[in-house]
Design a protein around this motif. Structure first.
Motif, PDB file in Angstrom:
ATOM      1  N   SER A 187       0.811  -1.226   0.000  1.00 42.28           N
ATOM      2  CA  SER A 187       0.000   0.000   0.000  1.00 42.28           C
ATOM      3  C   SER A 187       0.838   1.266   0.000  1.00 42.28           C
ATOM      4  O   SER A 187       0.310   2.351   0.241  1.00 42.28           O
ATOM      5  N   SER A 188       2.118   1.146  -0.261  1.00 39.45           N
ATOM      6  CA  SER A 188       3.005   2.308  -0.172  1.00 39.45           C
ATOM      7  C   SER A 188       3.098   3.100  -1.461  1.00 39.45           C
ATOM      8  O   SER A 188       3.772   4.132  -1.494  1.00 39.45           O
ATOM      9  N   PHE A 189       2.420   2.626  -2.539  1.00 37.31           N
ATOM     10  CA  PHE A 189       2.575   3.284  -3.837  1.00 37.31           C
ATOM     11  C   PHE A 189       1.233   3.623  -4.478  1.00 37.31           C
ATOM     12  O   PHE A 189       1.163   3.813  -5.691  1.00 37.31           O
ATOM     13  N   ILE A 190       0.172   3.706  -3.694  1.00 42.99           N
ATOM     14  CA  ILE A 190      -1.121   4.076  -4.273  1.00 42.99           C
ATOM     15  C   ILE A 190      -1.084   5.532  -4.731  1.00 42.99           C
ATOM     16  O   ILE A 190      -0.285   6.332  -4.245  1.00 42.99           O
ATOM     17  N   GLY A 191      -1.943   5.861  -5.680  1.00 46.50           N
ATOM     18  CA  GLY A 191      -1.980   7.233  -6.186  1.00 46.50           C
ATOM     19  C   GLY A 191      -0.927   7.536  -7.222  1.00 46.50           C
ATOM     20  O   GLY A 191      -0.702   8.705  -7.538  1.00 46.50           O
ATOM     21  N   ASN A 192      -0.275   6.493  -7.768  1.00 45.77           N
ATOM     22  CA  ASN A 192       0.659   6.664  -8.890  1.00 45.77           C
ATOM     23  C   ASN A 192       0.016   6.028 -10.123  1.00 45.77           C
ATOM     24  O   ASN A 192       0.126   4.815 -10.328  1.00 45.77           O
ATOM     25  N   PRO A 193      -0.681   6.803 -10.956  1.00 37.73           N
ATOM     26  CA  PRO A 193      -1.481   6.213 -12.042  1.00 37.73           C
ATOM     27  C   PRO A 193      -0.675   5.401 -13.047  1.00 37.73           C
ATOM     28  O   PRO A 193      -1.214   4.496 -13.673  1.00 37.73           O
ATOM     29  N   LEU A 194       0.603   5.718 -13.229  1.00 33.18           N
ATOM     30  CA  LEU A 194       1.409   5.006 -14.216  1.00 33.18           C
ATOM     31  C   LEU A 194       2.160   3.825 -13.618  1.00 33.18           C
ATOM     32  O   LEU A 194       2.972   3.210 -14.297  1.00 33.18           O
ATOM     33  N   LEU A 195       1.885   3.517 -12.368  1.00 35.54           N
ATOM     34  CA  LEU A 195       2.581   2.431 -11.687  1.00 35.54           C
ATOM     35  C   LEU A 195       1.682   1.200 -11.653  1.00 35.54           C
ATOM     36  O   LEU A 195       0.472   1.303 -11.446  1.00 35.54           O
ATOM     37  N   CYS A 196       2.260   0.034 -11.871  1.00 37.10           N
ATOM     38  CA  CYS A 196       1.484  -1.199 -11.861  1.00 37.10           C
ATOM     39  C   CYS A 196       2.160  -2.217 -10.962  1.00 37.10           C
ATOM     40  O   CYS A 196       3.342  -2.119 -10.648  1.00 37.10           O
ATOM     41  N   GLY A 197       1.379  -3.197 -10.555  1.00 31.55           N
ATOM     42  CA  GLY A 197       1.891  -4.236  -9.663  1.00 31.55           C
ATOM     43  C   GLY A 197       0.751  -5.024  -9.064  1.00 31.55           C
ATOM     44  O   GLY A 197      -0.315  -5.169  -9.663  1.00 31.55           O
ATOM     45  N   SER A 198       0.946  -5.508  -7.865  1.00 33.59           N
ATOM     46  CA  SER A 198      -0.087  -6.271  -7.181  1.00 33.59           C
ATOM     47  C   SER A 198      -1.078  -5.328  -6.515  1.00 33.59           C
ATOM     48  O   SER A 198      -0.903  -4.111  -6.508  1.00 33.59           O
ATOM     49  N   GLU A 199      -2.137  -5.911  -5.958  1.00 35.80           N
ATOM     50  CA  GLU A 199      -3.148  -5.113  -5.272  1.00 35.80           C
ATOM     51  C   GLU A 199      -2.503  -4.256  -4.182  1.00 35.80           C
ATOM     52  O   GLU A 199      -1.565  -4.697  -3.522  1.00 35.80           O
ATOM     53  N   PRO A 200      -2.974  -3.015  -4.006  1.00 33.94           N
ATOM     54  CA  PRO A 200      -4.147  -2.376  -4.624  1.00 33.94           C
ATOM     55  C   PRO A 200      -3.874  -1.689  -5.955  1.00 33.94           C
ATOM     56  O   PRO A 200      -4.731  -0.965  -6.442  1.00 33.94           O
ATOM     57  N   LEU A 201      -2.695  -1.863  -6.550  1.00 36.07           N
ATOM     58  CA  LEU A 201      -2.400  -1.262  -7.843  1.00 36.07           C
ATOM     59  C   LEU A 201      -2.998  -2.104  -8.959  1.00 36.07           C
ATOM     60  O   LEU A 201      -3.416  -3.244  -8.757  1.00 36.07           O
ATOM     61  N   LYS A 202      -3.025  -1.532 -10.157  1.00 32.00           N
ATOM     62  CA  LYS A 202      -3.518  -2.261 -11.317  1.00 32.00           C
ATOM     63  C   LYS A 202      -2.481  -3.274 -11.775  1.00 32.00           C
ATOM     64  O   LYS A 202      -1.281  -3.034 -11.656  1.00 32.00           O
TER      65      LYS A 202
END
Length: 367
Positions: A187-202
């Motif tokens: 959960s340390s990288f939310i709010g970065n639209p161009l970043l991807c990975g595991s949940e909660p990111l895309k």
């Protein structure tokens, strides 16, 4: 062994003085580094840092160790710092453990000598406008790192942070995928639209959207006269463009209405001509077979001389009939009358002659 008074004097007098000189030199070095930082970074709230006052007891936001030999913490949250941090200032504090510059308006790149201070344990830089790349060198003793709500951009390098317990790079402009060394901070990288990975990111297989603007912006700089004139000309150009669009739209509407009106007039004129032609053609058309006769005579059949049949049109219409064939002039039927008489009837189409002409033609056929 004899007692040597010179050695005793060196041990009990000169060594403590040498240590005191070293302590004073270290603190003076930290003091000079902090003054260079304060002079290089503008700030809204005035700091009481100066050469005449002691660092450890009088300077705002400064904490020293118990011996008063080194600066171990710099805490300046929300004091109105703006601009970039010069290198070789904060990075010179070799005993620094805590650096908190959160909730200011610091922009530009962060000097690489700050996160790599060997003794640094806590780094709080959230809610600024830093636009540097992701740091590649961190102190091995770091436990807390917070860069949230900045404009940190670029990809994340695969950096090992074994001592970090809290990491926050949310709401920045980071891109790419999260390296394996940072996957323990989901959960340390939310709010970065161009970043991807595991949940909660895309997931990285999905397309990502364009980055949103940073939540914090720089302090507005005063505009010069030329900039004001440029902005005024832009606004005038915008108004002129709007007026041109409105006028063009009205002209197009009027043109469209004119075309529709002319089309309606032409259609009305052509319709009246068609009705006139229809009337003329109806007047010029010769009387059909039933014209000029009484209604009672329309259903009456006329037989030629020598014919022994005695039935009328009503009897013929009641008779059962079957189609014998179709020709270019009409259809031929075989009709069986009620009394048993069978006749062949040919129903002509498009008969446009008068009664007398039709009877004369039938006389010719009878012969």
């Amino acid at each position: 062994m004899k007692f040597n008074p010179f050695i005793a004097f060196f041990v009990f007098v000169l060594l403590p003085q040498q240590k005191f000189v070293q302590v004073v030199a270290d603190l003076d070095s930290d003091k000079q580094a902090l003054l260079e930082f304060a002079n290089g970074v503008p700030h809204v709230k005035k700091l009481n840092w100066n050469l005449a006052t002691p660092v450890c007891t009088s300077w705002v936001g400064i904490t020293c160790n118990t011996n008063g030999t080194d600066v171990i913490a710099v805490r300046l949250p929300g004091v109105g710092l703006y601009g970039t941090i010069p290198s070789n200032t904060i990075g010179k504090l070799k005993a620094l453990k805590v650096l908190s510059l959160r909730s200011n308006n610091i922009n530009g790149s962060l000097p690489s000598d700050i996160p790599s201070i060997p003794s640094l344990q806590c780094l709080f830089l959230q809610h600024n406008n830093l636009s540097s790349k992701f740091p590649v060198t961190f102190s091995p003793r770091l436990r807390i790192v917070d860069f949230s709500y900045n404009s940190i951009s670029g990809t994340i390098p695969n950096v090992d942070l074994p001592s970090v317990r809290v990491l926050n790079f949310s709401y920045n402009n980071l891109s790419g995928s999260i390296p394996s060394s940072f996957k323990r901070f989901p959960s340390s990288f939310i709010g970065n639209p161009l970043l991807c990975g595991s949940e909660p990111l895309k997931p990285c297989s999905e397309s990502v959207v364009s980055p949103s603007p940073s939540p914090l912006t720089d302090f507005p700089s005063p505009k010069t006269g030329s900039q004001n004139q440029h902005a005024t000309s832009k606004s005038k150009l915008g108004v002129g463009s709007i007026i041109a669009i409105v006028v063009g739209g009205l002209a197009f509407v009027f043109l469209l209405l004119a075309v529709i009106f002319i089309s309606c007039l032409k259609r009305k004129h052509s319709g009246s001509n068609g009705m006139l032609k229809s009337k003329i053609s109806q007047n010029d058309k010769p009387n059909d077979f039933g014209s000029g006769v009484q209604e009672a005579e329309k259903n009456k059949l006329f037989f030629f001389e020598g014919c022994s049949y005695n039935f009328d049109l009503e009897d013929l219409l009641k008779a059962s009939a079957e189609v014998l064939g179709k020709g270019s002039y009409g259809t031929t039927y075989k009709a069986a009358l009620e009394e048993g008489t069978q006749v062949v009837v040919k129903r002509l189409k498009e008969v446009a002659v008068g009664k007398k002409e039709f009877e004369q033609q039938m006389e010719v056929v009878n012969r």
